[in-house]
Design a protein around this motif. Structure first.
Motif, short mmCIF file in Angstrom:
data_model
loop_
_atom_site.label_atom_id
_atom_site.label_comp_id
_atom_site.label_asym_id
_atom_site.label_seq_id
_atom_site.Cartn_x
_atom_site.Cartn_y
_atom_site.Cartn_z
N ALA A 41 0.85 -1.19 0.00
CA ALA A 41 0.00 0.00 0.00
C ALA A 41 0.88 1.24 0.00
O ALA A 41 1.66 1.46 0.93
N THR A 42 0.78 2.03 -1.06
CA THR A 42 1.60 3.23 -1.22
C THR A 42 0.75 4.34 -1.83
O THR A 42 0.06 4.12 -2.82
N ASP A 43 0.81 5.51 -1.22
CA ASP A 43 0.10 6.67 -1.76
C ASP A 43 0.92 7.23 -2.92
O ASP A 43 2.06 7.66 -2.73
N PRO A 58 4.99 4.91 -11.52
CA PRO A 58 5.16 5.35 -10.14
C PRO A 58 6.62 5.63 -9.83
O PRO A 58 7.51 4.87 -10.21
N ILE A 59 6.87 6.76 -9.16
CA ILE A 59 8.21 7.12 -8.72
C ILE A 59 8.11 7.73 -7.33
O ILE A 59 7.02 8.04 -6.85
N GLY A 60 9.25 7.95 -6.69
CA GLY A 60 9.27 8.57 -5.38
C GLY A 60 10.07 7.74 -4.39
O GLY A 60 10.46 6.60 -4.67
N SER A 61 10.33 8.31 -3.22
CA SER A 61 11.17 7.62 -2.24
C SER A 61 10.50 6.36 -1.70
O SER A 61 11.16 5.32 -1.55
N ASP A 62 9.21 6.42 -1.40
CA ASP A 62 8.52 5.21 -0.93
C ASP A 62 8.38 4.19 -2.06
O ASP A 62 8.45 2.98 -1.82
N VAL A 80 -0.69 -1.07 -4.19
CA VAL A 80 -2.10 -0.87 -3.84
C VAL A 80 -2.24 0.62 -3.53
O VAL A 80 -1.74 1.10 -2.52
N GLN A 81 -2.87 1.36 -4.45
CA GLN A 81 -3.02 2.80 -4.26
C GLN A 81 -3.83 3.09 -2.99
O GLN A 81 -4.84 2.44 -2.71
N THR A 82 -3.35 4.04 -2.22
CA THR A 82 -3.97 4.32 -0.93
C THR A 82 -3.94 5.82 -0.65
O THR A 82 -3.38 6.60 -1.41
N THR A 83 -4.57 6.21 0.43
CA THR A 83 -4.49 7.58 0.95
C THR A 83 -4.10 7.47 2.42
O THR A 83 -4.00 6.37 2.97
N GLY A 84 -3.90 8.64 3.06
CA GLY A 84 -3.55 8.60 4.46
C GLY A 84 -4.57 7.85 5.31
O GLY A 84 -4.21 7.13 6.24
N ALA A 85 -5.84 8.01 4.97
CA ALA A 85 -6.90 7.40 5.78
C ALA A 85 -7.10 5.91 5.52
O ALA A 85 -7.64 5.20 6.36
N THR A 86 -6.66 5.42 4.35
CA THR A 86 -6.94 4.02 4.00
C THR A 86 -5.73 3.10 4.13
O THR A 86 -5.84 1.90 3.90
N ARG A 87 -4.58 3.64 4.51
CA ARG A 87 -3.37 2.81 4.60
C ARG A 87 -3.55 1.64 5.57
O ARG A 87 -3.32 0.48 5.22
N ILE A 88 -3.95 1.94 6.78
CA ILE A 88 -4.08 0.90 7.80
C ILE A 88 -5.21 -0.07 7.48
O ILE A 88 -5.02 -1.29 7.57
N PRO A 89 -6.41 0.39 7.09
CA PRO A 89 -7.46 -0.56 6.70
C PRO A 89 -7.04 -1.51 5.59
O PRO A 89 -7.50 -2.66 5.53
N ASN A 90 -6.16 -1.07 4.70
CA ASN A 90 -5.72 -1.94 3.60
C ASN A 90 -5.04 -3.20 4.11
O ASN A 90 -5.26 -4.29 3.56
N VAL A 91 -4.20 -3.09 5.16
CA VAL A 91 -3.56 -4.30 5.67
C VAL A 91 -4.47 -5.05 6.63
O VAL A 91 -4.42 -6.28 6.72
N GLN A 92 -5.31 -4.33 7.34
CA GLN A 92 -6.23 -5.01 8.28
C GLN A 92 -7.22 -5.90 7.54
O GLN A 92 -7.62 -6.95 8.05
N THR A 93 -7.63 -5.50 6.35
CA THR A 93 -8.61 -6.27 5.58
C THR A 93 -7.97 -7.23 4.59
O THR A 93 -8.68 -7.94 3.88
N ILE A 98 1.64 -5.19 3.14
CA ILE A 98 2.36 -4.26 4.01
C ILE A 98 2.09 -2.83 3.54
O ILE A 98 1.54 -2.62 2.46
N ILE A 99 2.49 -1.86 4.38
CA ILE A 99 2.36 -0.44 4.04
C ILE A 99 3.75 0.17 3.96
O ILE A 99 4.53 0.07 4.91
N ILE A 100 4.08 0.80 2.83
CA ILE A 100 5.24 1.68 2.74
C ILE A 100 4.71 2.98 2.16
O ILE A 100 4.57 3.14 0.96
N SER A 101 4.34 3.91 3.06
CA SER A 101 3.66 5.13 2.61
C SER A 101 3.72 6.21 3.68
O SER A 101 2.71 6.54 4.29
N THR A 102 4.91 6.75 3.91
CA THR A 102 5.12 7.80 4.92
C THR A 102 4.32 7.55 6.20
O THR A 102 3.66 8.44 6.72
N LEU A 103 4.39 6.31 6.69
CA LEU A 103 3.60 5.92 7.85
C LEU A 103 4.39 6.20 9.13
O LEU A 103 5.36 5.51 9.45
N SER A 104 3.98 7.23 9.85
CA SER A 104 4.66 7.60 11.09
C SER A 104 4.31 6.63 12.21
O SER A 104 3.17 6.16 12.31
#
Length: 265
Positions: A41-43, A58-62, A80-93, A98-104
């Motif tokens: 999951a990456t925005d 797609p390009i960028g550091s992530d 898996v295209q995502t947004t800040g709000a959908t990153r965590i639900p993507n792996v939960q469901t 995994i998530i690599i998307s500026t996840l603090s």
């Protein structure tokens, strides 16, 4: 048969069935390796961490971090295209592995997902035009601060809004938030220092700059809870690629500054 014996056997049978169900359920790492593909999951609308170039790639550091991981593990990569709000639900469901998307890394998020060892860092700041007289929280009183929904800035500012006397305005993704700042809809933003620089680059006349630091966050790979094998493999990979500085090279390429030296030791 005595009731107590029947009850004891029922409990034993229920435990056996539960154990069997857990044993039969393959973990995420097994699924990844069996499929020979990893879904990350990456925005792709949050430059410079994730974006689409003029050839629709797609390009960028992530993005490059995800590509390096897939390459090192010998796997096909599916974003898996995502947004800040959908990153965590993507792996939960189970939509993403995994998530690599500026996840603090935050205590709130650690309650619902697991985090790898940090692979990068992010400075969270208040940004505004250069001539805006903003130096600290007191200067935000009576003003509106724009955030991206579901981000750490959203969480932190929501808690502080009533106390500090400002309003929080939310956009669904970073690209829309940046556009609002560039167009003049958003006068003050709470986001990463990198995105503040992106706003400045897109609208030099607005001269956006970081006004003050909210916090420096570790960025880590997000994983569904209860996946120890996957977590161990990710931590091993992060450690190796911090040591050989490949992750630092990727970060510096897109963000213009190196990772903290303490992270690379």
């Amino acid at each position: 048969m005595q009731p107590s014996i029947r009850w004891g056997r029922a409990i034993a049978l229920a435990c056996a069935l539960s154990l069997g169900a857990l044993t039969a359920q393959a973990d995420v790492l097994d699924d990844i390796m069996a499929a020979k593909k990893i879904r990350i999951a990456t925005d792709l609308a949050i430059p410079p961490s994730g974006m689409i170039d003029d050839q629709m790639r797609p390009i960028g550091s992530d993005v490059e971090t995800a590509q390096l991981l897939a390459k090192d593990w010998g796997l096909e990569l599916e974003f898996v295209q995502t947004t800040g709000a959908t990153r965590i639900p993507n792996v939960q469901t189970g939509k993403a592995d995994i998530i690599i998307s500026t996840l603090s890394v935050t205590p709130e998020r650690a309650k619902v997902i697991d985090f790898s060892k940090p692979y990068a860092a992010l400075q969270s700041v208040i940004g505004a035009p250069k001539d805006a007289p903003i130096k600290d929280w007191a200067d935000l009183q009576g003003k509106s601060v724009t955030v991206t929904r579901g981000t750490t800035q959203d969480t932190e500012l929501t808690k502080l809004a009533a106390e500090k006397g400002f309003q929080v305005v939310r956009y669904d993704d970073d690209a829309t938030m940046v556009t609002a700042a560039v167009s003049g809809q958003a006068q003050i933003v709470a986001t990463s220092a990198t995105l503040v620089n992106q706003i400045k680059a897109k609208a030099p006349d607005r001269a956006f700059e970081p006004k003050f630091l909210i916090r420096t966050f570790d960025l880590a790979i997000g994983v569904r809870q209860g996946e120890p094998k996957l977590m161990a493999k990710l931590n091993e990979w992060v450690s190796a690629n911090l040591k050989n500085r490949k992750l630092n090279d990727i970060y510096q390429k897109y963000h213009g500054s190196p990772l903290p030296e303490t992270m690379l030791q």
